[in-house]
Scaffold this motif. Sequence first.
Motif, PDB file in Angstrom:
ATOM      1  N   SER A 151       7.588 -11.104   8.632  1.00 29.10           N
ATOM      2  CA  SER A 151       6.686 -11.223   9.770  1.00 29.10           C
ATOM      3  C   SER A 151       5.494 -10.297   9.624  1.00 29.10           C
ATOM      4  CB  SER A 151       7.436 -10.875  11.063  1.00 29.10           C
ATOM      5  OG  SER A 151       6.536 -10.729  12.138  1.00 29.10           O
ATOM      6  N   ASN A 152       4.320 -10.788   9.984  1.00 25.70           N
ATOM      7  CA  ASN A 152       3.129  -9.944   9.981  1.00 25.70           C
ATOM      8  C   ASN A 152       3.191  -8.886  11.074  1.00 25.70           C
ATOM      9  OD1 ASN A 152       1.592 -10.846   7.865  1.00 25.70           O
ATOM     10  ND2 ASN A 152       0.680 -12.523   9.009  1.00 25.70           N
ATOM     11  N   HIS A 153       4.114  -9.069  12.027  1.00 25.91           N
ATOM     12  CA  HIS A 153       4.140  -8.161  13.164  1.00 25.91           C
ATOM     13  C   HIS A 153       5.365  -7.272  13.152  1.00 25.91           C
ATOM     14  CE1 HIS A 153       0.655 -10.171  14.867  1.00 25.91           C
ATOM     15  NE2 HIS A 153       1.223 -11.316  14.536  1.00 25.91           N
ATOM     16  N   ASN A 154       5.996  -7.127  11.998  1.00 21.74           N
ATOM     17  CA  ASN A 154       7.153  -6.233  11.965  1.00 21.74           C
ATOM     18  C   ASN A 154       6.679  -4.785  11.907  1.00 21.74           C
ATOM     19  OD1 ASN A 154       7.088  -5.148   9.210  1.00 21.74           O
ATOM     20  ND2 ASN A 154       7.437  -7.255   8.568  1.00 21.74           N
ATOM     21  N   PRO A 155       7.515  -3.847  12.367  1.00 22.54           N
ATOM     22  CA  PRO A 155       7.070  -2.448  12.471  1.00 22.54           C
ATOM     23  C   PRO A 155       6.798  -1.790  11.135  1.00 22.54           C
ATOM     24  CG  PRO A 155       9.417  -2.659  12.953  1.00 22.54           C
ATOM     25  CD  PRO A 155       8.867  -4.045  12.875  1.00 22.54           C
ATOM     26  N   THR A 156       7.247  -2.399  10.033  1.00 21.94           N
ATOM     27  CA  THR A 156       7.021  -1.759   8.741  1.00 21.94           C
ATOM     28  C   THR A 156       5.591  -1.924   8.259  1.00 21.94           C
ATOM     29  OG1 THR A 156       7.593  -3.712   7.444  1.00 21.94           O
ATOM     30  CG2 THR A 156       9.402  -2.274   8.107  1.00 21.94           C
ATOM     31  N   HIS A 157       4.870  -2.914   8.772  1.00 19.82           N
ATOM     32  CA  HIS A 157       3.520  -3.175   8.272  1.00 19.82           C
ATOM     33  C   HIS A 157       2.623  -1.959   8.484  1.00 19.82           C
ATOM     34  CE1 HIS A 157       0.411  -6.016   6.916  1.00 19.82           C
ATOM     35  NE2 HIS A 157      -0.388  -5.365   7.734  1.00 19.82           N
ATOM     36  N   THR A 158       2.727  -1.349   9.650  1.00 23.34           N
ATOM     37  CA  THR A 158       1.928  -0.157   9.942  1.00 23.34           C
ATOM     38  C   THR A 158       2.296   0.978   8.991  1.00 23.34           C
ATOM     39  OG1 THR A 158       1.789  -0.783  12.273  1.00 23.34           O
ATOM     40  CG2 THR A 158       1.329   1.515  11.734  1.00 23.34           C
ATOM     41  N   ALA A 159       3.592   1.130   8.723  1.00 23.09           N
ATOM     42  CA  ALA A 159       4.029   2.187   7.811  1.00 23.09           C
ATOM     43  C   ALA A 159       3.539   1.929   6.388  1.00 23.09           C
ATOM     44  CB  ALA A 159       5.554   2.284   7.829  1.00 23.09           C
ATOM     45  N   GLN A 160       3.534   0.662   5.976  1.00 20.89           N
ATOM     46  CA  GLN A 160       3.034   0.327   4.640  1.00 20.89           C
ATOM     47  C   GLN A 160       1.544   0.624   4.528  1.00 20.89           C
ATOM     48  OE1 GLN A 160       4.505  -3.740   4.648  1.00 20.89           O
ATOM     49  NE2 GLN A 160       5.979  -3.248   3.051  1.00 20.89           N
ATOM     50  N   LEU A 161       0.792   0.282   5.556  1.00 19.52           N
ATOM     51  CA  LEU A 161      -0.643   0.591   5.570  1.00 19.52           C
ATOM     52  C   LEU A 161      -0.859   2.102   5.495  1.00 19.52           C
ATOM     53  CD1 LEU A 161      -1.902  -1.885   8.331  1.00 19.52           C
ATOM     54  CD2 LEU A 161      -2.334  -2.046   5.871  1.00 19.52           C
ATOM     55  N   ALA A 162      -0.052   2.856   6.257  1.00 22.25           N
ATOM     56  CA  ALA A 162      -0.180   4.315   6.259  1.00 22.25           C
ATOM     57  C   ALA A 162       0.117   4.890   4.879  1.00 22.25           C
ATOM     58  CB  ALA A 162       0.754   4.923   7.306  1.00 22.25           C
ATOM     59  N   LEU A 163       1.143   4.347   4.211  1.00 24.09           N
ATOM     60  CA  LEU A 163       1.487   4.826   2.874  1.00 24.09           C
ATOM     61  C   LEU A 163       0.331   4.601   1.910  1.00 24.09           C
ATOM     62  CD1 LEU A 163       3.420   5.918   0.723  1.00 24.09           C
ATOM     63  CD2 LEU A 163       4.356   3.596   0.499  1.00 24.09           C
ATOM     64  N   LEU A 164      -0.284   3.427   1.973  1.00 26.43           N
ATOM     65  CA  LEU A 164      -1.397   3.132   1.070  1.00 26.43           C
ATOM     66  C   LEU A 164      -2.526   4.148   1.225  1.00 26.43           C
ATOM     67  CD1 LEU A 164      -1.595  -0.772   1.352  1.00 26.43           C
ATOM     68  CD2 LEU A 164      -0.767   0.558  -0.593  1.00 26.43           C
ATOM     69  N   HIS A 165      -2.756   4.582   2.448  1.00 23.69           N
ATOM     70  CA  HIS A 165      -3.862   5.518   2.681  1.00 23.69           C
ATOM     71  C   HIS A 165      -3.493   6.967   2.358  1.00 23.69           C
ATOM     72  CE1 HIS A 165      -6.916   2.810   4.287  1.00 23.69           C
ATOM     73  NE2 HIS A 165      -5.937   2.153   4.880  1.00 23.69           N
ATOM     74  N   THR A 166      -2.222   7.233   2.054  1.00 22.39           N
ATOM     75  CA  THR A 166      -1.837   8.601   1.674  1.00 22.39           C
ATOM     76  C   THR A 166      -1.700   8.764   0.156  1.00 22.39           C
ATOM     77  OG1 THR A 166       0.541   8.106   1.878  1.00 22.39           O
ATOM     78  CG2 THR A 166      -0.586   8.946   3.834  1.00 22.39           C
ATOM     79  N   LEU A 167      -1.640   7.661  -0.586  1.00 24.53           N
ATOM     80  CA  LEU A 167      -1.458   7.749  -2.038  1.00 24.53           C
ATOM     81  C   LEU A 167      -2.737   8.230  -2.716  1.00 24.53           C
ATOM     82  CD1 LEU A 167       0.514   4.436  -2.741  1.00 24.53           C
ATOM     83  CD2 LEU A 167       1.429   6.766  -2.766  1.00 24.53           C
ATOM     84  N   PRO A 168      -2.621   8.988  -3.806  1.00 27.94           N
ATOM     85  CA  PRO A 168      -3.810   9.422  -4.550  1.00 27.94           C
ATOM     86  C   PRO A 168      -4.398   8.266  -5.351  1.00 27.94           C
ATOM     87  CG  PRO A 168      -1.837  10.123  -5.696  1.00 27.94           C
ATOM     88  CD  PRO A 168      -1.377   9.503  -4.398  1.00 27.94           C
ATOM     89  N   SER A 169      -5.572   8.476  -5.887  1.00 30.36           N
ATOM     90  CA  SER A 169      -6.281   7.403  -6.599  1.00 30.36           C
ATOM     91  C   SER A 169      -5.503   6.901  -7.810  1.00 30.36           C
ATOM     92  CB  SER A 169      -7.665   7.887  -7.034  1.00 30.36           C
ATOM     93  OG  SER A 169      -7.563   9.032  -7.874  1.00 30.36           O
ATOM     94  N   THR A 170      -4.773   7.787  -8.503  1.00 30.22           N
ATOM     95  CA  THR A 170      -4.023   7.353  -9.688  1.00 30.22           C
ATOM     96  C   THR A 170      -2.913   6.364  -9.305  1.00 30.22           C
ATOM     97  OG1 THR A 170      -2.828   9.452  -9.442  1.00 30.22           O
ATOM     98  CG2 THR A 170      -4.466   9.318 -11.203  1.00 30.22           C
ATOM     99  N   SER A 171      -2.236   6.627  -8.195  1.00 29.23           N
ATOM    100  CA  SER A 171      -1.178   5.727  -7.734  1.00 29.23           C
ATOM    101  C   SER A 171      -1.770   4.421  -7.209  1.00 29.23           C
ATOM    102  CB  SER A 171      -0.336   6.393  -6.634  1.00 29.23           C
ATOM    103  OG  SER A 171       0.289   7.566  -7.117  1.00 29.23           O
TER     104      SER A 171
END
Length: 334
Positions: A151-171
């Motif tokens: 689902s596009n509206h499951n609670p993990t989507h926000t967490a996945q977006l947050a993870l992407l914005h915390t990873l360094p450029s190499t990752s």
Amino acid sequence: MPTATATSLHPELWLDILPHVPYSPSVLTTFRLISHHFNALITRHETSLVKGFKRYSIPTSTAKLYPDLPLRTFRSLATLHARQERLQDIARAWPTIITSRNESPGQEGLHWLAGRYEPIFTAGLLLLYRLQDTPGTTPFSSPDHAPDHVSNHNPTHTAQLALLHTLPSTSLATLLFVCLVSVKILRVLGPEPINERWCTGDVEVRSEVEMACEEALLESGVGLFVGLLGLGEEGGVGRRKWALSLLRAEIARTTDRGPSDSDNQVREAVPQALILALRSALATKMECRIHQVVTRMWQILSGTVFDDLGKDEGMMGRLVNGEEIGKGMRRMGF
């Protein structure tokens, strides 16, 4: 002299013996089938047995490749075991992958993936797994355990977006690389509609299908790639059917992220696509525009620090964990 049986030995002895048996889900199932008493013993002492299996069967370096997968239950051990098998399936298929050629004229084939790019691709696969382990996600080891619909509206989507914005450029560069290269591989070896034979020449349709494939990879992980390639037991027939259903669902959903063609209908808010978030996060880290991120990705991956990635499992773990590994010297031409 009487022979000891599984049920005649003291339970404490079995709790000492079992962790020394090389772990696999099938081995654990075999022990459970010995008797109801033995099954109850294993179930009752799950926590201590998991700790024992971790100690004797799972190298610390392997566990570090899955930093957000807590190994506390038999289910999580089975998930890790299945993931390692999927990575081995891909490694076994790699010689076939790199010798495959596009049918379309003027395409370069996949031979350039030989050598230094294989461990980078593996690191990208591990990062896909990490996205699956964001809070609220239930990891699964096979299509039998996978949700039929993400689902596009499951609670993990926000967490996945947050993870992407915390990873360094190499990752981030490694994660974008695995998405782009997976599509290149599937153009040649995958089924329709991702195969290059489907809608050849229709640039707009091909672009939508390939972006949907990248999104599905970020949402559903390595199992989707393995399924579309048809790897695994019995040619991966069941897994391919599962993967195709997810890809087609994602292709259908791409219209939900575009403007509405109906008159004044109010479209339900649709969360940002993960692939767009990934490109945006890398653009922010590299201080460039979105359309420049692929060039920046190649600049990062050309760094000499990536030359040792296949020889240094510790570096692989740091990259997946989101630690900055440096970039090394940049090669000429980037």
